[in-house]
Design an enzyme around this catalytic site. Structure first.
Site, PDB file in Angstrom:
ATOM      1  N   TYR A 279      -9.520  -0.544   2.929  1.00 36.27           N
ATOM      2  CA  TYR A 279      -9.083  -0.294   4.317  1.00 36.27           C
ATOM      3  C   TYR A 279      -8.667   1.047   4.872  1.00 36.27           C
ATOM      4  CZ  TYR A 279      -8.149  -5.024   6.329  1.00 36.27           C
ATOM      5  OH  TYR A 279      -8.662  -6.365   6.932  1.00 36.27           O
TER       6      TYR A 279
ATOM      7  N   ASP B  87       0.787  -1.349  -0.041  1.00 35.41           N
ATOM      8  CA  ASP B  87       0.024   0.057   0.004  1.00 35.41           C
ATOM      9  C   ASP B  87       0.854   1.246  -0.042  1.00 35.41           C
ATOM     10  OD1 ASP B  87      -2.687  -1.055   0.006  1.00 35.41           O
ATOM     11  OD2 ASP B  87      -2.628  -1.644   1.965  1.00 35.41           O
TER      12      ASP B  87
HETATM   13 NI    NI Z   1      -7.142  -7.149   7.351  1.00 34.43          NI
END
Ligand code: NI
Length: 661
Positions: free
Chosen positions: A404, A320
């Site tokens: 996320y 990420d």
């Molecule tokens: Ni997770």
């Protein structure tokens, strides 16, 4: 590679005076750096700006910039020419109004361009092959489709960045209605491959139709209560009483530009598109002596390997930071929601693909928290009670990467402890199974819907300077007394310290069975007891890596194989998985950095701490995930001559923290 020097003036775009060499680039400086580059080189129309950040100056002698000539103020520019498929690095001097270097980086691909993020959804939505696959699933309103641009990873020579187009492999979900939960209804089995430069879908592979899970699974209040399937929630709680965090005398910290002092701590805050939050020059005022601890600390990489062999899940292995960028994805934080109390915010400045600055307001939140009891003792004979509160300074940022949220929190405590806490929240990236089936590599969270097994690994680079630049690192294991003659009662144990000698042998793993920690020692500075001063790195909850040899992610994410790596300082070594991991199969970053096996004793050492979160999904992680934590602490161990929080005053004005019982 070519290097050019510019000699034309800056068209009135002189850089604003920078307060300090480590301050992040301002919006004006980003504009100026791009202007200098454009003036110095003929740039094609297809050139895009990936990231523009401060080109940090070399460490000054004695780590003190006031003792050295003012360094050049410079920008580091990562650019990418879509037509040439060539990555470039430029260093632009703002002080000298000159392009210092312009270097092609063949065989590597950049992280996502800001302009890619939303464009990919439109490219996929317009593709006839994808549309056909959606129709097969009974979907005709494509406007409700949500297409996440997953980085392609590397799964074979066809993906190699030297020869492959710049790819991503988007996955599709379907909202039940506009603005409803995006991840409740995965289109399982549908894998799309997009050439991000040609802006075309190059492949649609349909592994077979599975029913789209039936439930919307919302979490926003306006949708939550008309869902018959969530009887646990009948309305927002009405019995929650107000908590106010107030500091009537104002916050306890001082901020001067990017310099912060709070209690006895001094540090500088930084921010850039790739790492997001950076701490510089963390030091502690010990009875009038400013003692350095860390010269620079930042997340160096993170990766989320998925442990699910199904066709839509197996190649989810996203870096990420190195493939997307934590600063680029940083949220603007909101008072009373993200942070509570007397808050100071720093704005973050990043760039768009055309090189224009983009200001993320309130990207970094700083505030002070009560952190429970610091210390206490009741003398049961005299009834004397002493108790003190613990405080911490919180410096945090939150990045949204697709589904996320990652919160990165640094805590500095009044007892000399430094803590790093990653808060994981947001939404699971989901998969679908046929009705009545259970997923083999995940856990059902709703009918037909599951969260795949996965892990999140974070590596934090910490350039240590415990009481000076030259430090050594020891591994400390607690073991039963090894000499039987000295252990007649079979109760004795010792703390066994082993100095880590070289980079190649200093790749270390946490060991619960010996309560292992690592001590960063300055062998030249002794405390009152004659011992070298030290801080210790205490891994928090550690998780074993489930990444297996033979998998495509194994070499790409070698940093997850050890909890601690130690290197000798090299300003070019900043990222645990290398500067450009996108689609790259070769082991980069830490495995390269330690390859020369340089000695790490009494040296300018850099610690690289890997921590992880092990995610066997729970139904309670759905439809939005309660925060999970991972992180570590750095604690003084013989750094001070005694409890550094001894001087904390009793907090209760009535003397209740300091009284006879
Ligand atoms: Ni997770």
């Amino acid at each position: 590679m070519t290097t050019q020097l510019a000699d034309t003036p800056a068209d009135g775009l002189a850089p604003e005076p920078a307060a300090h060499p480590l301050d992040p680039l301002s919006a004006q400086e980003i504009r100026e750096a791009v202007a200098i580059l454009k003036r110095s080189r003929e740039l094609g129309e297809t050139l895009r700006f990936v990231m523009i950040s401060l080109h940090e100056p070399p460490k000054p002698p004695g780590l003190d910039f006031s003792l050295a000539p003012v360094p050049d103020r410079a920008a580091f520019i990562v650019a990418y020419d879509r037509a040439e498929k060539m990555l470039y690095e430029a260093v632009v001097s703002l002080s000298r109004d000159a392009l210092l270097s312009w270097t092609g980086v063949p065989g590597r691909l950049p992280s996502y361009l800001a302009e890619d993020m939303l464009a990919i959804e439109e490219i996929v939505r317009a593709d006839p092959g994808w549309q056909e696959a959606m129709r097969k699933r009974g979907v005709t309103d494509f406007s409700l489709a949500m297409i996440d641009p997953w980085p392609s990873g590397y799964y074979g020579p066809q993906d190699h960045p030297a020869t492959s187009p710049r790819l991503c492999r988007p996955l599709t979900w379907l909202r039940s209605a506009p603005r409803e939960h995006g991840y409740a209804r995965p289109i399982e089995g549908l894998v799309v491959t997009v050439d991000m430069d040609a802006r075309i879908v190059v492949d649609v592979t349909d592994h077979g139709v599975l029913p789209v899970p039936p439930n919307p699974g919302n979490y926003a209040p306006e949708f939550m209560f008309d869902q018959a399937n969530r009887p646990a929630f009948t309305g927002l709680r009405e019995d929650l009483k107000t908590i106010s965090i107030t500091q009537p005398e104002g916050p306890g910290f001082d901020v001067d530009g990017w310099a912060v002092s709070w209690q006895k701590w001094h540090l500088r805050v930084g921010f850039n598109p790739r790492e997001g939050l950076v701490l510089h020059q963390v030091s502690y005022d010990d009875r009038g002596r400013i003692r350095p601890i860390m010269y620079r600390a930042a997340l160096s990489e993170m990766v989320v390997p998925y442990g699910d062999a199904s066709p839509t899940q197996w190649n989810k292995n996203v870096f990420d930071m190195g493939e997307v960028g934590m600063g680029l994805m940083a949220n603007s934080l909101t008072l009373g929601c993200d942070c509570l109390g007397e808050i100071f915010y720093f704005d973050g400045v990043v760039n768009d693909s055309m090189g224009e600055p983009v200001v993320i307001e309130n990207a970094i939140c700083m505030h002070e928290e009560d952190a429970g009891i610091s210390w206490k003792h009741t003398d049961f004979r005299t009834g004397e009670v002493e108790v003190r509160r613990l405080r911490r300074l919180v410096i945090s940022t939150i990045a949204t990467v697709g589904n996320y949220e990652y919160g990165f929190f640094w805590y500095l405590y009044t007892d000399g402890t430094i803590e790093y806490d990653v808060k994981l929240t947001g939404v699971l990236t989901t998969g679908a199974v046929a009705e009545g089936e259970k997923p083999r590599w995940g856990v059902l969270v709703a009918p037909g819907l599951y969260g795949p097994n996965h892990q999140h690994f974070f590596n934090v680079r910490m350039d240590m300077c415990v009481d000076g630049e030259r430090n050594s690192v020891y591994e400390v294991d607690s073991v039963p007394e090894p000499d039987p003659a000295l252990n007649p009662h079979h109760n004795a144990w010792i703390a066994r310290s082993t100095r880590l000698e070289t980079e190649g042998t200093a790749c270390r793993d946490a060991d619960q069975s010996t309560a292992r920690f690592w001590k960063i020692v300055n062998p030249s500075v002794l405390n009152e007891l004659g011992e070298p001063v030290a801080y210790k790195l205490m891994p928090g909850v550690t998780v074993p890596s489930m990444v297996q040899p033979g998998s495509a992610i194994y070499d790409r994410a070698r940093f997850v194989q050890h909890n601690l790596w130690v290197t000798v300082y090299d300003p070019a070594q900043l990222y645990a998985a290398g500067r450009y991991p996108y689609q790259c199969p070769e082991p980069q970053g830490l495995p390269e950095y330690v390859a020369d096996d340089a000695p790490v004793t009494d040296a300018d050492v850099v610690l690289w701490a890997t921590v992880g979160a092990h995610h066997i999904v729970r139904p309670e992680d759905w439809p939005v995930m309660p925060v999970a934590h991972t992180g570590f602490q750095l604690k003084p161990t013989g750094f001070f001559d005694g409890n550094p929080a001894l001087d904390m005053p009793p907090s209760s004005p009535g003397g209740a923290c300091h009284h006879h019982g």
